[in-house]
Design a protein around this motif. Sequence first.
Motif, PDB file in Angstrom:
ATOM      1  N   LEU A  48      50.264  41.631  46.360  1.00 56.47           N
ATOM      2  CA  LEU A  48      50.758  40.365  46.897  1.00 56.47           C
ATOM      3  C   LEU A  48      50.011  39.163  46.320  1.00 56.47           C
ATOM      4  N   ASP A  49      48.685  39.272  46.219  1.00 57.25           N
ATOM      5  CA  ASP A  49      47.935  38.167  45.649  1.00 57.25           C
ATOM      6  C   ASP A  49      47.321  38.494  44.293  1.00 57.25           C
ATOM      7  N   GLY A  50      47.175  39.796  44.007  1.00 57.06           N
ATOM      8  CA  GLY A  50      46.572  40.183  42.735  1.00 57.06           C
ATOM      9  C   GLY A  50      47.475  39.852  41.553  1.00 57.06           C
ATOM     10  N   TYR A  51      48.757  40.139  41.681  1.00 62.30           N
ATOM     11  CA  TYR A  51      49.677  39.879  40.572  1.00 62.30           C
ATOM     12  C   TYR A  51      49.842  38.376  40.304  1.00 62.30           C
ATOM     13  N   PRO A  52      50.004  37.547  41.358  1.00 59.12           N
ATOM     14  CA  PRO A  52      50.016  36.098  41.100  1.00 59.12           C
ATOM     15  C   PRO A  52      48.744  35.609  40.409  1.00 59.12           C
ATOM     16  N   MET A  53      47.600  36.175  40.778  1.00 62.94           N
ATOM     17  CA  MET A  53      46.357  35.792  40.106  1.00 62.94           C
ATOM     18  C   MET A  53      46.435  36.118  38.622  1.00 62.94           C
ATOM     19  N   ALA A  54      46.975  37.330  38.307  1.00 62.55           N
ATOM     20  CA  ALA A  54      47.087  37.721  36.905  1.00 62.55           C
ATOM     21  C   ALA A  54      48.035  36.795  36.156  1.00 62.55           C
ATOM     22  N   ARG A  55      49.104  36.361  36.824  1.00 61.09           N
ATOM     23  CA  ARG A  55      50.059  35.467  36.164  1.00 61.09           C
ATOM     24  C   ARG A  55      49.467  34.097  35.922  1.00 61.09           C
ATOM     25  N   GLN A  56      48.464  33.731  36.727  1.00 62.49           N
ATOM     26  CA  GLN A  56      47.769  32.470  36.478  1.00 62.49           C
ATOM     27  C   GLN A  56      46.664  32.631  35.443  1.00 62.49           C
ATOM     28  N   GLY A  57      46.631  33.814  34.790  1.00 56.27           N
ATOM     29  CA  GLY A  57      45.610  34.035  33.776  1.00 56.27           C
ATOM     30  C   GLY A  57      44.260  34.409  34.357  1.00 56.27           C
ATOM     31  N   ARG A  58      44.263  34.796  35.641  1.00 53.13           N
ATOM     32  CA  ARG A  58      42.999  35.135  36.278  1.00 53.13           C
ATOM     33  C   ARG A  58      42.893  36.642  36.555  1.00 53.13           C
ATOM     34  N   ALA A  59      43.537  37.475  35.707  1.00 56.73           N
ATOM     35  CA  ALA A  59      43.479  38.923  35.897  1.00 56.73           C
ATOM     36  C   ALA A  59      42.048  39.421  35.830  1.00 56.73           C
ATOM     37  N   GLY A  60      41.269  38.882  34.890  1.00 54.07           N
ATOM     38  CA  GLY A  60      39.885  39.324  34.735  1.00 54.07           C
ATOM     39  C   GLY A  60      39.078  39.083  35.988  1.00 54.07           C
ATOM     40  N   VAL A  61      39.238  37.869  36.550  1.00 58.48           N
ATOM     41  CA  VAL A  61      38.516  37.540  37.786  1.00 58.48           C
ATOM     42  C   VAL A  61      38.926  38.495  38.891  1.00 58.48           C
ATOM     43  N   ALA A  62      40.233  38.709  39.030  1.00 57.72           N
ATOM     44  CA  ALA A  62      40.730  39.582  40.099  1.00 57.72           C
ATOM     45  C   ALA A  62      40.161  40.988  39.944  1.00 57.72           C
ATOM     46  N   LEU A  63      40.186  41.523  38.724  1.00 60.39           N
ATOM     47  CA  LEU A  63      39.697  42.885  38.513  1.00 60.39           C
ATOM     48  C   LEU A  63      38.198  42.982  38.783  1.00 60.39           C
ATOM     49  N   PHE A  64      37.433  41.988  38.314  1.00 59.36           N
ATOM     50  CA  PHE A  64      35.983  42.025  38.511  1.00 59.36           C
ATOM     51  C   PHE A  64      35.634  41.881  39.987  1.00 59.36           C
ATOM     52  N   MET A  65      36.228  40.891  40.620  1.00 62.79           N
ATOM     53  CA  MET A  65      35.873  40.626  42.018  1.00 62.79           C
ATOM     54  C   MET A  65      36.289  41.775  42.935  1.00 62.79           C
ATOM     55  N   THR A  66      37.463  42.386  42.667  1.00 64.66           N
ATOM     56  CA  THR A  66      37.865  43.498  43.536  1.00 64.66           C
ATOM     57  C   THR A  66      36.981  44.720  43.317  1.00 64.66           C
ATOM     58  N   THR A  67      36.446  44.900  42.110  1.00 66.21           N
ATOM     59  CA  THR A  67      35.491  45.991  41.922  1.00 66.21           C
ATOM     60  C   THR A  67      34.293  45.767  42.824  1.00 66.21           C
ATOM     61  N   MET A  68      33.829  44.506  42.876  1.00 68.20           N
ATOM     62  CA  MET A  68      32.696  44.186  43.730  1.00 68.20           C
ATOM     63  C   MET A  68      33.069  44.391  45.206  1.00 68.20           C
ATOM     64  N   ALA A  69      34.281  43.996  45.576  1.00 61.87           N
ATOM     65  CA  ALA A  69      34.737  44.189  46.959  1.00 61.87           C
ATOM     66  C   ALA A  69      34.773  45.670  47.292  1.00 61.87           C
ATOM     67  N   SER A  70      35.302  46.482  46.372  1.00 62.77           N
ATOM     68  CA  SER A  70      35.361  47.923  46.595  1.00 62.77           C
ATOM     69  C   SER A  70      33.963  48.486  46.779  1.00 62.77           C
ATOM     70  N   PHE A  71      33.036  48.031  45.948  1.00 62.03           N
ATOM     71  CA  PHE A  71      31.674  48.539  46.017  1.00 62.03           C
ATOM     72  C   PHE A  71      31.039  48.181  47.362  1.00 62.03           C
ATOM     73  N   PHE A  72      31.215  46.925  47.761  1.00 62.68           N
ATOM     74  CA  PHE A  72      30.653  46.485  49.034  1.00 62.68           C
ATOM     75  C   PHE A  72      31.238  47.306  50.186  1.00 62.68           C
ATOM     76  N   GLY A  73      32.566  47.434  50.205  1.00 61.05           N
ATOM     77  CA  GLY A  73      33.227  48.215  51.262  1.00 61.05           C
ATOM     78  C   GLY A  73      32.739  49.648  51.268  1.00 61.05           C
ATOM     79  N   GLY A  74      32.628  50.236  50.077  1.00 62.03           N
ATOM     80  CA  GLY A  74      32.145  51.600  49.964  1.00 62.03           C
ATOM     81  C   GLY A  74      30.755  51.748  50.554  1.00 62.03           C
ATOM     82  N   CYS A  75      29.870  50.789  50.245  1.00 64.48           N
ATOM     83  CA  CYS A  75      28.488  50.867  50.743  1.00 64.48           C
ATOM     84  C   CYS A  75      28.456  50.804  52.271  1.00 64.48           C
ATOM     85  N   VAL A  76      29.215  49.887  52.849  1.00 67.72           N
ATOM     86  CA  VAL A  76      29.256  49.780  54.312  1.00 67.72           C
ATOM     87  C   VAL A  76      29.744  51.103  54.905  1.00 67.72           C
TER      88      VAL A  76
END
Lengths: 509, 149
Positions: free
Chosen positions: A95-123
């Motif tokens: 829902l928000d990841g694809y619009p981010m990629a269309r705005q040329g922010r795919a790299g940011v989305a991929l990097f930040m969600t990796t960090m989000a996944s890591f944080f969630g995993g640790c908790v």
Amino acid sequence: MDILANVSLGLATALTPVNLLYCFLGVFLGTVVGVIPGIGVLTAISLLFPLTFYLEPTTALIMLAGVWYGTGYGGRTASILLNIPGSAANAVTCLDGYPMARQGRAGVALFMTTMASFFGGCVGILVLMLFSPIIASYALSFGSAEYFALMVLGLVAASTISEGSAIKALGMVVLGIIFGTVGMDSQTASARFTFGMLDLLDGLSLIALAMGIFGVAEIIASVRRVDGGEVLDAKVSWASMKPTRDDVKRSWFPVMRGSTIGTLFGTLPGTGPSVASFMAYAIEKRIAGQPERFGKGAIEGVMAPESADNAAEQTSFIPTLSLGIPGSATMALMLGALMIHGIAPGPSLINDQPALFWGLIMSFWIGNVLLVILNVPLIGLWVKLLTIPYHLLYPSVLVFICIGAYSVGYSAFDVWMVVFFGLLGYVMRIFAMPAAPMLLGFVLGPLMEEHFRRAMLYSRGDFATFVERPISAVIVALTFALLVWTVWTGIRRARTRRNTEMDDGLTQS
Amino acid sequence: MFERDYRDMAAGLLMAATGGFVAIYASTQYNLGTFRNMGPGMFPMLAGSVLVFLGGLLAVTAFFRAGPMPKIRISTPIFILASIAAFALLIRNFGMLPAVLAVTLIASLAELKMRPVSLVLLAAGLCLMTWLIFPLGLGLNIPMLRWPF
């Protein structure tokens, strides 16, 4: 310190070269199948399942678990770049990841969600470490009546909370239980439902069942539908991954809220990562200052669900490891891997097999670190994977399914069982019958029967034992309340639907 | 759309029929025992009865609501399942190579499009890969080629 001793024991187990290797293999394959749409995590785990016969139980579990939480990392790649979820839990990320990629922010989305996944995993892992031993020590006093009641509650919750018709899910649980009775009866040694076939005496093969109803049925439904689509902005460079200060500032609270929601929903049967990530998105949108930003590339809309997804993946191990009651089909397969090695799942597992339990948990830390390494620098590789056409992929998966099913007992009969369950799985898809509850019933069925028979033997055939024992009575009451609630919401939904239909009829006439 | 949910009615009736068969077969063929000391037939009989109830409930509720028309694929399941069946037929007597080739070829037909070049490459690649992984890598005792006659 008790916990320190356990942690060091776990680390010593998880850091052996063999376990490290299989942990890496697990998270690597998990990322691969997560990235590719049309191959789900259950297909991947059932493909690797035959390997567990040749491995130590701890190693086998480390690998299978790696596949499970690895898909949580891989799944968002397709969501963000293709607008197709790589696995069900990542559907909201589109829902928000694809619009981010269309705005040329795919790299940011991929990097930040990796960090989000890591944080969630640790908790999730921290909660798992703290609470599993407590729950297990409490459950040690459970008798057969409590166990049977708890399994019924787990199965009812898994069928009624998940989306879709509760009647169908319950029916599939019961069908799974029936499939579980095929073979030699453990107490009287008489053959049941074998119809004179010697191959059926050992019971139906869990591997053939999982491969058929998930792997084969998924392929039948995906051929000529899924295809390597056009990957958006496939160039993901280091520079493009750098988030702005605003991105980071906006992400903190959604990640914390997402992790909390994920942790909670992961432990409940039937909910798991998909429901958790959906809830996290819904809550983020509701409390947002400017909800209209959602759906147009709001970073909160990818961070919250991704952290919830990974937190839920880790905490779903809590009921599985501390009570021996799996909340999802994947967890049922983990339990199956344990049982194949003769390890009885239940609250005594943590005390009897400390190296297994703590080694597995410590491997989660290692696996999550490996996944960050795999996902950030190697993201280009995963993007390329998305371009592999499905018409090359699915025959390969079928070949591995066949060899995997055959290799367990060098028996062609097991391959025929895959054909049978593949057909059943496809017929179930036509009728919109969910497959996951059937696997849950199949794995839990024999345990349920054993505890049911034992509880009734102790109570001299009196059904009241399930409501006279206090803990069992509470569990039965919860189950009953859940059923009543399901029926009530079902009736209410049917009534509102009928009312809106009538309104439609009025406005048309 | 159907006026009534025929898909769920059929599903419910199938469920009830399966449960009925299981319950009747278990109670006639196996010893039921008593609730205190259950025989092998009791638990399947109870499970079958629950399935009859749930199937009936599904069919009845489906009768009173509209339902979607299911999309049924015919050729795809035939090709996919036939490819697995071919593996089951070939593996014992002819070895892994013919079995893998058969799976790849028959499964690829499900695309309803011939891609000769990519098919040959895929089949060759899969044969090589399975040889590398299973007999060589994992040491499984599956002969690559066998001639039964």
